[in-house]
Design a protein around this motif. Structure first.
Motif, PDB file in Angstrom:
ATOM      1  N   ILE A 277      51.648  47.662  65.937  1.00 53.93           N
ATOM      2  CA  ILE A 277      51.996  48.964  66.508  1.00 53.93           C
ATOM      3  C   ILE A 277      52.045  48.769  68.018  1.00 53.93           C
ATOM      4  N   THR A 278      53.255  48.613  68.524  1.00 51.76           N
ATOM      5  CA  THR A 278      53.450  48.392  69.960  1.00 51.76           C
ATOM      6  C   THR A 278      53.364  49.717  70.705  1.00 51.76           C
ATOM      7  N   PHE A 279      53.485  49.644  72.029  1.00 51.24           N
ATOM      8  CA  PHE A 279      53.394  50.859  72.835  1.00 51.24           C
ATOM      9  C   PHE A 279      54.530  51.824  72.498  1.00 51.24           C
ATOM     10  N   LEU A 282      53.468  53.573  69.376  1.00 53.37           N
ATOM     11  CA  LEU A 282      52.356  54.467  69.705  1.00 53.37           C
ATOM     12  C   LEU A 282      52.869  55.741  70.375  1.00 53.37           C
ATOM     13  N   CYS A 306      44.185  56.878  67.699  1.00 51.41           N
ATOM     14  CA  CYS A 306      45.241  55.868  67.822  1.00 51.41           C
ATOM     15  C   CYS A 306      45.309  55.297  69.234  1.00 51.41           C
ATOM     16  N   TYR A 310      44.467  51.408  70.408  1.00 52.61           N
ATOM     17  CA  TYR A 310      45.472  50.573  71.073  1.00 52.61           C
ATOM     18  C   TYR A 310      44.953  50.036  72.407  1.00 52.61           C
ATOM     19  N   PHE A 433      47.013  48.135  65.473  1.00 51.92           N
ATOM     20  CA  PHE A 433      46.837  48.515  66.879  1.00 51.92           C
ATOM     21  C   PHE A 433      46.354  47.318  67.702  1.00 51.92           C
ATOM     22  N   ARG A 434      45.411  46.574  67.174  1.00 54.29           N
ATOM     23  CA  ARG A 434      44.898  45.386  67.870  1.00 54.29           C
ATOM     24  C   ARG A 434      45.998  44.334  68.005  1.00 54.29           C
ATOM     25  N   GLY A 436      49.249  45.016  67.963  1.00 54.51           N
ATOM     26  CA  GLY A 436      50.255  45.570  68.857  1.00 54.51           C
ATOM     27  C   GLY A 436      49.878  45.461  70.316  1.00 54.51           C
ATOM     28  N   ALA A 437      48.611  45.735  70.636  1.00 58.27           N
ATOM     29  CA  ALA A 437      48.155  45.621  72.022  1.00 58.27           C
ATOM     30  C   ALA A 437      48.246  44.173  72.488  1.00 58.27           C
ATOM     31  N   THR A 440      52.013  43.273  73.002  1.00 55.40           N
ATOM     32  CA  THR A 440      52.547  43.874  74.222  1.00 55.40           C
ATOM     33  C   THR A 440      52.010  43.161  75.454  1.00 55.40           C
TER      34      THR A 440
END
Length: 481
Positions: A277-279, A282, A306, A310, A433-434, A436-437, A440
């Motif tokens: 889940i990228t920015f 999000l 969420c 992130y 989320f982890r 994706g962060a 990014t």
């Protein structure tokens, strides 16, 4: 004696226990001193006395020590024999003559034979049986059984030992270990192996090899799960103080290791990716929730969770609960501190922090439409107004029913939102989320900062970074410029 016994016996008898019980193991102790007297102890009750004067002639005879050692055993049977029903008791004695007399059930000495008849009579009417073994050393009466019984008699300390062993591993790990041990015991029963309920199943490298193969071929488990199961078997033997093939660290299980490699080569590889889940995603989630999808409170709750996951590089289990809330390890209100331009999120425990040293995660204001500080402030304001009597030890993220935010509720809600937004929700989960962060950050900041933000102590953070095809294309283009 037997004629008298049969006349008053009610013809009711039960099978003896299949295992023998050492006297010390159920807190039965007797002893005799040639000059002072005799005594006994059984589960908080005791007796002691000097030798009666009427026994002086017997005590002066050649068989005096055999008589002295047997006498308190008979007294103990008189007092407490009714509590020994169905037991096969093994008495320990440092007098060889007494051992032989009890084991044979007879003696040439008339006075000792009277004691043996009394002991046999008590065993018959109380439905227990007995035998005797010599002590290992006449100079020391404390055997390993005695030491174990003496230590376990301290109930408070024994309970503390159990509690510390229980907390040595995480609850979810314990559940998986229990599942593995149970599967092993079931497998042995299916193959016809039988053992006493009081003992643990037999354990050999050969049995583990066949169990691992059974898990792979019949239960369709992955190699990682099979290894977890066998770790559970090892832990159960360790926890119960049983020696096993794992006890000798120098004796490596080479065949089992070879089997692991074979299983890994033959197992089906998962083709289902876990997307980040990228920015950008999000931001879509936050904008969707702000338009209103669930109730106003749930929308604000999910957005705050969420955004925190992130920017904090959080695992799902670090801000949700599996079943019930525990203020000792889960995030509570007192763990969140608000400042002018940041929020400090204190994690009491995490996967990489098994000793619960704790860590502070600093979430700074981003100045963008998606900001962790603003999202958490909005959520905290709404939560305070909705649940006015909240305490500092209560869960920080709570659902509308006031229970702590559960993992299942959060992930199902997230997947629902992603599906409405047009994403394939099956390819995302709480860990996205982890990932994706990290993805990014991978193209924008230095590696050591990614490690710091994600609290990684090794290079495994690289596994979380997903490199897109466009990035690879740009890298290849740079080769010809």
């Amino acid at each position: 004696m037997w004629y008298i016994f049969l006349k008053q016996w009610n013809c009711v008898s039960f099978f003896y226990d299949t295992f023998t019980t050492n006297a010390a193991d159920f807190e039965l102790y007797t002893d005799a001193a040639s000059t002072l007297g005799f005594g006994g102890y059984f589960k908080g009750h005791w007796f002691c006395s000097s030798w009666p004067p009427e026994l002086q002639n017997i005590l002066d005879s050649d068989m005096s020590m055999a008589f002295r050692e047997l006498y308190p055993i008979v007294v103990a049977a008189v007092l407490w024999g009714k509590h020994w029903t169905r037991k096969r008791i093994v008495f320990h004695c440092d007098n060889e003559s007494t051992v032989n007399i009890i084991n044979k059930g007879r003696s040439k000495v008339q006075d000792i034979m009277k004691l043996m008849r009394k002991l046999t009579w008590l065993a018959a009417i109380n439905n227990f049986t007995f035998s005797n073994v010599p002590e290992r050393s006449s100079g020391s009466r404390c055997t390993s059984h005695d030491l174990s019984a003496l230590l376990t008699r301290n109930v408070e300390l024994t309970n503390s030992v159990s509690c510390l062993l229980k907390t040595s591993i995480a609850p979810r790990t314990r559940t998986q270990y229990e599942c593995g041990y149970s599967a092993y015991a079931t497998f042995l029963r299916m193959t016809g192996v039988i053992w006493l309920n009081s003992d643990m199943p037999p354990l050999t490298e050969e049995s583990l090899i066949h169990f691992a193969t059974h898990c792979f071929k019949n239960l369709h488990l992955k190699c990682s799960t099979i290894k977890m199961y066998i770790c559970g078997i090892r832990y159960k033997y360790l926890e119960n103080g049983k020696t096993s093939i794992f006890s000798d660290s120098s004796d490596k299980l080479y065949r089992l290791d070879a089997l692991y490699r074979g299983i890994k080569k033959n197992e089906k590889k998962s083709t289902k990716p876990r997307l980040p889940i990228t920015f950008t995603i999000l931001k879509d989630i936050c904008q969707f929730l702000r338009k209103g999808y669930y109730t106003p409170y749930v929308d604000i709750l999910l957005e705050a969770a969420c955004v925190t996951a992130y920017f904090g590089f959080l695992r799902c289990g670090e801000f949700t609960v599996l079943h019930s809330f525990d203020s000792e390890c889960n995030v509570s209100i007192e763990d969140i501190r608000f400042f002018k331009d940041k929020v400090t999120f204190h994690l009491k425990a995490s996967k990489t922090d098994p000793f619960r040293e704790g860590v502070d995660i600093h979430l700074f204001a981003s100045g963008a439409s998606v900001c962790p500080v603003l999202s958490l402030e909005r959520y905290m304001d709404y939560r305070t107004r909705k649940f006015k009597d909240s305490k500092s030890q209560d869960a920080f993220f709570v659902m509308e029913n006031r229970k702590a935010l559960t993992r299942n509720y959060f992930i199902s809600s997230l997947k629902n939102i992603l599906a409405v937004l047009g994403y394939n929700s099956d390819l995302y989960n709480g860990h996205s989320f982890r990932i994706g962060a990290s993805t990014t950050a991978g193209s924008k900041i230095e590696d050591h900062l990614i490690q710091t933000l994600g609290r990684w102590s090794s290079q495994c953070y690289t596994r979380y970074i997903r490199t897109s095809l466009s990035t690879i294309q740009q890298a290849q283009q740079a080769l010809v410029e």
